[in-house]
Every structure is written in C-alpha cells, then in structure tokens.
Write an enzyme that holds these catalytic residues in place. Structure first.
Site, PDB file in Angstrom:
ATOM      1  CB  CYS A 105      34.969 -38.765 -11.659  1.00 56.71           C
ATOM      2  SG  CYS A 105      33.903 -39.850 -12.636  1.00 56.71           S
ATOM      3  N   GLY A 217      40.614 -28.433 -19.116  1.00 53.52           N
ATOM      4  CA  GLY A 217      39.241 -28.189 -19.527  1.00 53.52           C
ATOM      5  C   GLY A 217      39.129 -27.459 -20.851  1.00 53.52           C
TER       6      GLY A 217
END
Length: 342
Positions: A105, A217
C-alpha cells in the site's frame, strides 16, 4: 451465521489459484458474501486492517465475518513484529484461513506509520515481522508486495527482498507487478501509472521454484489468467472482480473443474435477500450493502436502470430490502438458466 466465533483451522492451506485482492472500502464482509455466492473456491481477502486498529480499537468489529465467506484471509498492515504476532494470533482465533502482511500500500498515511509499500525498503524489518508472525500462529503467513519502490526498484533489490523474507519462513509471495512510487503519486495513480512488468513476476517463479508466486495487477480476463498461470502458481484480481462481480461465477468451472454455484445474476441476488434483511435488522444502513451490488448486472440490458434505482433510493431514511427487490424487477430475467459465459 454472522458472528465472531472461531471455527477450526482448515486441514490444509487454501488454494491460491484464483484470489480476489484485498481492497480498502471495497472487500468488506458485504462484498465478500456476494463473492462467495458466485464462487466456492476463490480465496477472498479482507480489507487491510492495521495492527493499531485491532489492538487499540474494536477488535470484534474489525474481524467480524460470516462463516460462509471461507476460505478467507486476513490482511494486516503493520511494521512492529510483536504487534503483528499478536494480531496473527487473533486471526487464528477468529477463524481466518491465512494471515497476509501488506507490503504494497503506497498511501501517505501508512507510510507515516512505516507500514505498507515503504517496508520494501527495509527487507530485514519485514523478515523480522514475518518470523514473529509464523512463530505466533499455525496459519499460513503470506506477503503481498510490489516489485519495488522508488529508489529500490532494481531486479537485485527485488531478489534481496524475496530472499530475506523467504529465509524468515514465508513461502507465498503475492506480487503486484508494478513498483510503488512513494513520492509524487497518489494511491490511485500508483495502481495505473507505473508500468506493469509481468515478466519480473515470471522470473521470480523461475529463480525461486520452491516458492509459491501469485501474480497481481491489471488482470481482467480469464484469458489473461490462463497465460499468467503458465508462469506462476496463482492469479489475484482486484478491480475487475469488484466492478464486474459476475466474472466470479465462472471461476469454479474455469479453474477448479467444478460446476458454478449459481446459474443467473437474478438467482444470486435473491440468495442475498435473507442476508441483507438480517444485516438491516442488525442496524446496518442499506447503502453499506447495496453499493457492492451495483456491478452485478454490468453490461446487461436494464443494468443501468438497476444501478440508478438503487443509487437514488438506497440512501433514503428507512430504505429496506424492497429497494433491492424493485431494482431487480428492472432487469429482465433470462429464460435460459444456463450460466452465462463470464
């Protein structure tokens, strides 16, 4: 039944062949209930929960989930080994199937607390945390990370990180195939602007065949999943699985050789009615549930009317299950109940 009661640990690790990514504000228990109706096997993850929130906040509220959500992993945000060890014990007590450490993050808030992607610059610290977590629980401990951060974005840097953390006992790495740029990009921009380097994730699996490597992703289709699975052990989808949840209805047939648990979107939503009603009776506002349903009829005739009706009515005082029932009537139910191709 919703609650906080522990359940026996799984006799074996959950399959990570197909996973739904942890996403702040999105992968709540309400979304996970919907996702589990669509797939029995996809591994679901909670939103990231910080160790501070669990230790100093309302622990039961943060860890509450429904028993139907299993297999389910808890993602932790933290950088202190002792705190992470304590929270890993909580994960086991509350019945989760895996505990995952967030090292990906990029938000300023988590950087300021030395958690998230900035930890990629401190592989020894991550290794110490993982070691403490493994010692504290019998659950599998996994790490979700980027391929690098600004200033530590070389292939050698990535290998150093994986080697040190694996030496601490971690055998499963969930790799977001982008670097995180900690200076100058927002978290949203960090999900789009840094280029994807899937080949780096493939190379990790080749270099470390004894490790379980899951790729994450920008993955949107099953065709892309199939290609990634030729090079890695599993795939993790995020935004696509949230905005187009019906995609999950094809997961069990496509990746686990099992029949789909539902045949139509209508059947899925009707199966949620008792759950929605029980949550409303518990004092949950309808909007907290309904916002996760908006994508269920993505691309379907009447889907826009479905979304509009919910958006215009779910927030009203006293809004109840009838809002969802009326919205459902705006989408024609298919005569052929065979599951649509995801």
């Amino acid at each position: 039944m919703r609650g906080t009661s522990p359940h026996p640990a799984s006799p074996k690790e959950p399959s990570r062949r197909f996973c739904v990514a942890p996403m702040m504000d999105w992968t709540t228990s309400h979304y996970r209930f919907l996702a589990r109706l669509l797939s029995r096997n996809a591994l679901l993850y909670t939103e990231m929960v910080t160790t501070g929130a669990l230790i100093h906040g309302d622990t039961e509220r943060f860890l509450r989930h429904d028993s139907t959500e299993y297999p389910l992993a808890l993602q932790l945000g933290g950088g202190d080994p002792q705190e992470l060890a304590h929270c890993s014990k909580l994960a086991e007590q509350f019945g989760f199937d895996e505990v995952n450490l967030n090292v990906g993050c990029p938000s300023d808030r988590v950087q300021n607390n030395m958690i998230g992607a900035c930890l990629m610059g401190h592989p020894d610290k991550v290794a110490d945390s993982v070691r403490a977590m493994i010692e504290a629980t019998d659950l599998p401990v996994t790490v979700k990370h980027r391929i690098g951060i600004d200033g530590r974005e070389s292939w050698d840097d990535l290998c150093e990180f994986v080697e040190k953390v694996s030496e601490a006992g971690c055998r499963t790495f969930i790799v977001h195939a982008r670097i995180a740029i900690l200076e100058g990009l927002s978290p949203k921009e960090n999900r789009d602007i840094p280029p994807l380097k899937y080949d780096w994730v493939y190379r990790l699996k080749t270099k470390y065949p004894h490790l379980e490597i899951i790729i994450n992703g920008g993955i949107k289709t099953f065709e892309e999943c199939d290609e990634h699975l030729r090079h890695t052990d599993g795939v993790m989808l995020g935004r696509e699985a949230y905005h187009n949840p019906w995609l999950l209805a094809g997961v069990d047939p496509a990746f686990f050789g099992q029949s789909a648990p539902v045949e139509t979107r209508h059947q899925t939503l009707r199966a949620m009615f008792p759950f929605i009603q029980s949550e409303l009776e518990r004092g949950v506002f309808l909007t907290h549930i309904s916002r996760h349903l908006l994508g269920l009829f993505h691309g379907q005739p009447g889907g826009r009317q479905f979304r509009r009706y919910i958006s215009e009515n779910a927030h009203k005082t006293g809004a109840g299950l009838e809002v969802i029932q009326t919205a459902l009537e705006k989408v024609r139910e298919p005569e052929n109940r065979a599951i649509a191709e995801a």
